[in-house]
Design a protein around this motif. Sequence first.
Motif, mmCIF file in Angstrom:
data_model
loop_
_atom_site.group_PDB
_atom_site.id
_atom_site.type_symbol
_atom_site.label_atom_id
_atom_site.label_comp_id
_atom_site.label_asym_id
_atom_site.label_seq_id
_atom_site.Cartn_x
_atom_site.Cartn_y
_atom_site.Cartn_z
ATOM 1 N N GLN A 167 0.860 -1.181 0.132
ATOM 2 C CA GLN A 167 -0.005 -0.014 -0.244
ATOM 3 C C GLN A 167 0.804 1.318 -0.102
ATOM 4 O O GLN A 167 0.675 2.223 -0.859
ATOM 5 C CB GLN A 167 -0.969 -0.053 1.106
ATOM 6 N N SER A 168 1.917 1.293 0.792
ATOM 7 C CA SER A 168 2.791 2.370 0.860
ATOM 8 C C SER A 168 3.514 2.606 -0.528
ATOM 9 O O SER A 168 3.616 3.681 -0.948
ATOM 10 C CB SER A 168 3.684 2.397 2.001
ATOM 11 N N ILE A 169 3.983 1.579 -1.074
ATOM 12 C CA ILE A 169 4.434 1.774 -2.395
ATOM 13 C C ILE A 169 3.647 2.207 -3.433
ATOM 14 O O ILE A 169 3.944 3.096 -4.265
ATOM 15 C CB ILE A 169 5.033 0.109 -2.786
ATOM 16 N N ASP A 170 2.491 1.637 -3.428
ATOM 17 C CA ASP A 170 1.323 2.122 -4.324
ATOM 18 C C ASP A 170 1.010 3.709 -3.976
ATOM 19 O O ASP A 170 0.859 4.614 -5.124
ATOM 20 C CB ASP A 170 0.110 1.231 -4.385
ATOM 21 N N ASN A 171 1.001 3.946 -3.045
ATOM 22 C CA ASN A 171 0.509 5.575 -2.633
ATOM 23 C C ASN A 171 1.835 6.280 -3.211
ATOM 24 O O ASN A 171 1.554 7.345 -3.668
ATOM 25 C CB ASN A 171 0.475 5.600 -1.014
ATOM 26 N N PHE A 172 3.081 5.886 -2.821
ATOM 27 C CA PHE A 172 4.412 6.745 -3.296
ATOM 28 C C PHE A 172 4.154 6.891 -4.841
ATOM 29 O O PHE A 172 4.454 7.852 -5.465
ATOM 30 C CB PHE A 172 5.506 5.939 -2.737
ATOM 31 N N ILE A 173 3.889 5.507 -5.513
ATOM 32 C CA ILE A 173 4.068 5.601 -7.077
ATOM 33 C C ILE A 173 2.857 6.489 -7.435
ATOM 34 O O ILE A 173 3.215 7.405 -8.562
ATOM 35 C CB ILE A 173 4.098 4.221 -7.404
ATOM 36 N N ASN A 174 1.865 6.720 -6.734
ATOM 37 C CA ASN A 174 0.752 7.567 -7.276
ATOM 38 C C ASN A 174 1.152 8.974 -7.177
ATOM 39 O O ASN A 174 0.935 9.890 -8.016
ATOM 40 C CB ASN A 174 -0.613 7.249 -6.527
ATOM 41 N N ARG A 175 2.010 9.227 -6.038
ATOM 42 C CA ARG A 175 2.344 10.763 -5.540
ATOM 43 C C ARG A 175 3.465 11.058 -6.773
ATOM 44 O O ARG A 175 3.608 12.171 -7.406
ATOM 45 C CB ARG A 175 2.869 10.778 -4.539
ATOM 46 N N CYS A 176 4.258 9.986 -6.942
ATOM 47 C CA CYS A 176 5.391 10.223 -8.216
ATOM 48 C C CYS A 176 4.758 10.412 -9.825
ATOM 49 O O CYS A 176 5.255 11.416 -10.281
ATOM 50 C CB CYS A 176 6.200 8.955 -8.467
ATOM 51 N N GLU A 177 3.686 9.925 -9.976
ATOM 52 C CA GLU A 177 2.821 9.914 -11.431
ATOM 53 C C GLU A 177 2.176 11.310 -11.122
ATOM 54 O O GLU A 177 2.235 12.028 -12.104
ATOM 55 C CB GLU A 177 1.873 8.881 -11.462
ATOM 56 N N SER A 178 1.932 11.922 -10.073
ATOM 57 C CA SER A 178 1.181 13.113 -9.621
ATOM 58 C C SER A 178 2.266 14.097 -10.325
ATOM 59 O O SER A 178 2.161 15.335 -10.948
ATOM 60 C CB SER A 178 0.651 13.395 -8.754
ATOM 61 N N LYS A 184 15.060 6.333 -0.501
ATOM 62 C CA LYS A 184 14.631 5.668 0.952
ATOM 63 C C LYS A 184 13.884 4.247 0.700
ATOM 64 O O LYS A 184 13.993 3.592 1.632
ATOM 65 C CB LYS A 184 14.116 6.892 1.886
ATOM 66 N N MET A 185 12.695 4.473 -0.030
ATOM 67 C CA MET A 185 11.853 3.584 -0.154
ATOM 68 C C MET A 185 12.565 2.345 -0.726
ATOM 69 O O MET A 185 12.034 1.331 -0.261
ATOM 70 C CB MET A 185 10.658 3.901 -0.933
ATOM 71 N N THR A 186 13.395 2.506 -1.644
ATOM 72 C CA THR A 186 14.131 1.387 -2.255
ATOM 73 C C THR A 186 14.860 0.625 -1.219
ATOM 74 O O THR A 186 15.018 -0.873 -1.409
ATOM 75 C CB THR A 186 14.905 1.951 -3.480
ATOM 76 N N GLU A 187 15.283 1.366 -0.256
ATOM 77 C CA GLU A 187 16.250 0.445 0.540
ATOM 78 C C GLU A 187 15.358 -0.480 1.551
ATOM 79 O O GLU A 187 16.021 -1.688 1.854
ATOM 80 C CB GLU A 187 16.764 1.804 1.646
ATOM 81 N N SER A 188 14.147 -0.262 1.448
ATOM 82 C CA SER A 188 13.365 -1.368 2.519
ATOM 83 C C SER A 188 12.255 -2.084 1.717
ATOM 84 O O SER A 188 11.335 -2.866 2.232
ATOM 85 C CB SER A 188 12.700 -0.654 3.681
ATOM 86 N N ALA A 189 12.503 -2.158 0.179
ATOM 87 C CA ALA A 189 11.688 -2.576 -0.527
ATOM 88 C C ALA A 189 11.824 -4.063 -1.053
ATOM 89 O O ALA A 189 12.939 -4.381 -0.913
ATOM 90 C CB ALA A 189 11.430 -1.969 -1.823
ATOM 91 N N ASN A 190 11.140 -4.875 -1.298
ATOM 92 C CA ASN A 190 11.513 -6.261 -1.918
ATOM 93 C C ASN A 190 11.747 -6.305 -3.315
ATOM 94 O O ASN A 190 11.652 -5.090 -3.944
ATOM 95 C CB ASN A 190 10.255 -7.217 -1.604
ATOM 96 N N VAL A 192 10.052 3.842 -12.233
ATOM 97 C CA VAL A 192 9.493 5.427 -11.800
ATOM 98 C C VAL A 192 10.679 6.116 -11.756
ATOM 99 O O VAL A 192 10.635 7.498 -12.137
ATOM 100 C CB VAL A 192 8.401 5.388 -10.264
ATOM 101 N N ARG A 193 11.861 5.786 -11.244
ATOM 102 C CA ARG A 193 12.964 6.582 -10.935
ATOM 103 C C ARG A 193 13.525 6.950 -12.664
ATOM 104 O O ARG A 193 13.919 8.073 -12.871
ATOM 105 C CB ARG A 193 13.961 5.766 -10.416
ATOM 106 N N LEU A 194 13.476 6.148 -13.548
ATOM 107 C CA LEU A 194 13.862 6.224 -14.859
ATOM 108 C C LEU A 194 12.925 7.382 -15.669
ATOM 109 O O LEU A 194 13.617 8.173 -16.176
ATOM 110 C CB LEU A 194 13.750 4.950 -15.672
ATOM 111 N N LYS A 195 11.791 7.204 -15.331
ATOM 112 C CA LYS A 195 10.706 8.322 -15.759
ATOM 113 C C LYS A 195 11.050 9.691 -15.365
ATOM 114 O O LYS A 195 11.031 10.652 -16.064
ATOM 115 C CB LYS A 195 9.290 7.544 -15.706
ATOM 116 N N ILE A 196 11.143 9.634 -13.807
ATOM 117 C CA ILE A 196 11.449 10.860 -13.301
ATOM 118 C C ILE A 196 12.778 11.304 -14.245
ATOM 119 O O ILE A 196 13.022 12.623 -14.091
ATOM 120 C CB ILE A 196 11.640 10.902 -11.785
ATOM 121 N N GLN A 197 14.124 10.723 -14.088
ATOM 122 C CA GLN A 197 15.185 11.156 -14.342
ATOM 123 C C GLN A 197 15.179 11.637 -15.856
ATOM 124 O O GLN A 197 15.685 12.563 -16.263
ATOM 125 C CB GLN A 197 16.402 10.189 -14.113
ATOM 126 N N GLN A 198 14.570 10.863 -16.618
ATOM 127 C CA GLN A 198 14.408 11.349 -18.012
ATOM 128 C C GLN A 198 13.496 12.674 -18.289
ATOM 129 O O GLN A 198 14.120 13.372 -18.990
ATOM 130 C CB GLN A 198 13.594 10.257 -18.963
#
Length: 96
Positions: free
Chosen positions: A5-16, A55-61, A71-77
Amino acid sequence: MTTRQSIDNFINRCESAILFAEEQYEEGSRQEHYHDVEYSEAMNELEAMLQQLQKMTESANPQQREQLHRVRLKIQQLQNKMILLNHDRPLYSTWH
């Protein structure tokens, strides 16, 4: 471990943030430097998302890391496109 859920919420914030930055990029392309404040805000928001993403990547599976990597690639591009956009010069040449 980061929850799904926290990953999904974060990805939604990134997409926004990405959508806002893309809008600012399009505006910047058309209107040169008239929207510098919004443009800078969009770039700052992307940078903040990258810092949080790290920070989220450090604790992600592994599966979550893959999602975050995309998402990182999209942001960096998008950041690269925005940096390369020259606000001091019109997008289209005025001479023929």
